[in-house]
Design an enzyme around this catalytic site. Sequence first.
Site, PDB file in Angstrom:
ATOM      1  CB  SER A 250      -0.888   0.009   1.248  1.00  0.00           C
ATOM      2  OG  SER A 250      -0.078   0.086   2.409  1.00  0.00           O
ATOM      3  CE  LYS A 251      -0.804   4.459  -5.265  1.00  0.00           C
ATOM      4  NZ  LYS A 251      -1.803   5.179  -6.055  1.00  0.00           N
ATOM      5  NE  ARG A 252      -0.386   6.554   6.460  1.00  0.00           N
ATOM      6  CZ  ARG A 252      -1.234   6.770   7.463  1.00  0.00           C
ATOM      7  NH1 ARG A 252      -2.502   6.548   7.302  1.00  0.00           N
ATOM      8  NH2 ARG A 252      -0.786   7.229   8.623  1.00  0.00           N
TER       9      ARG A 252
END
Length: 488
Positions: A250-252
């Site tokens: 995930s980009k997070r």
Amino acid sequence: MTVRVRVAPSPTGDPHVGTAYMSLFNLAFARQQGGSFVLRVEDTDRARFRADSEQQVYDTLRWLGLDWDEGPDRGGPYAPYRQSERLDTYRPHVERLLADGHAYHCWCSPERLQQMREDQQRRKVPTGYDRLCHGKSRDERAALPGFAETPVVRLLVPEDPPLTFTDLVRGEVSAPRPDDQVLLKTDGFPTYHLAVVVDDHLMGITHVVRGEEWISSTPKHLLLYDFLGWERPQFAHMPLLRNPDKSKISKRKNPAARLTWFLEEGYLPEALLNFLGLLGYSLPDAEQEVFTFDEMSASFDWGRVNTVGPVFDLDKLGWLNGHYLRELPEDELLARLLPFLQRDGLVADPPTADQRALLAAAVPLVQTRIALLRDAGPLLRFALVDEAEFAVDPAAAEKVLVAGTDDVLAAAADALEPVAQWDTEHVQAALDGALIDGLGLKRGKAYAPVRVAVCGATVAPPLPESMALLGKERTLARLRAAVALVAG
RNA sequence: GUCCCCAUCGUCCAGCGGCCUAGGACUCCACCCUUUCAAGGUGGCUACGCGGGUUCGAAUCCCGUUGGGGGCACCA
């Protein structure tokens, strides 16, 4: 039958690394089979749509060399390739499902659906639409609570929907029983489930390659193929790329989830591509880990794709990147380095003749010393920076330019002063003559303060080479300045 | 909660019943090389989650268990 595969990014932000991963496997297979690779933009979510995203997808995929045969930007026999431009295409199929009794209108408001779901969770029963609207006319439904004026169209899932299918990587797979999915939203856009089936069929897609997260949705799609009387494509569900904590990438949690990140950091596209090919996959000769796209494509085999989601490990990518960096011809490396040096403000755009000459000599010095393209700037800063802006790193100065080293620096300067032919050999000869023979120092000890004085840091390219790069005048000036600094 | 998928070194991958006292790569450690840092070379540490079967024989097959992951939206 000609193989046709597709990648279908949704333009909802920075391109995802998973898009490149899917594209690589799609394209490797398509090329091996002499088939086509289709890029289709799945922009049916107008709430999350971002206008610049589509271009970024093109740019990053092309950067990686994953070029498509058909797509929104280059057309093709099944245009348009943007789902938002295909609204009229979906409508008749919805009408047909409605007419055949395989779909029905639903007027339930979002609030009611939300409440229903919460209630189901509380009662610990499986969640899913309760079919309140099924079999009711608009007026009958309007009499009940939770009514919304504009209806959606839902798929009527029969008692015994098909739940199993053959997957190219997993074999026989069974998936969960779906509830009555929304096919057409109130805004007139189709949902993914409807659009993907209609488009894949109409575009002649023979192999659906997508992430494992879609396994549980596949029965919805199977049902649609059956209801519409269409032949099912083959499915290949790729493993999901993971964060170090094993969750879906995930980009997070992971900067590497953003495809543009690799460009910014200075990864080589060939390294990233090779690395992606190593995740969840190996060549028939698994010992060969460095390979080109063509090699991967030539021997490609779905049976060799893993079912386990691989952790995206930056360490190994860094090593691979260094490996490819070292294999680059010098002029090629220079060309790739240039944008990064310019970004750091170390080189003009276009570079001056002096800068060009200096860089040509500097590139071989950094080639074995960088893992990423952006690492070259800090290493060459000492030679590229304006002389007025040069300063010795304070920490290095404190540690190395200690009392007494002024004698070493002065001796070096004195010995270099008369050097007429300013190149690596002559500089080193003068240096060694003065410091090793003259002062009786070991080379390691002797070079340390000189390096800090000249390069401004304890870590730098080899000293004589650095001096040759810098030129006589600047070298001597820096040495004299350091002498003054230590003495004063 | 429920359904589904999955399970070999820290990480990536090999292994698809005997060639496995489990192999390669990355990371890490040591040594060599060496003017710093790298690169390169050599060597080393570390894994078949657990329990049952099946079989002459299991990392490989089956069951269970545990653990991880994913789905369960008018998002894709």
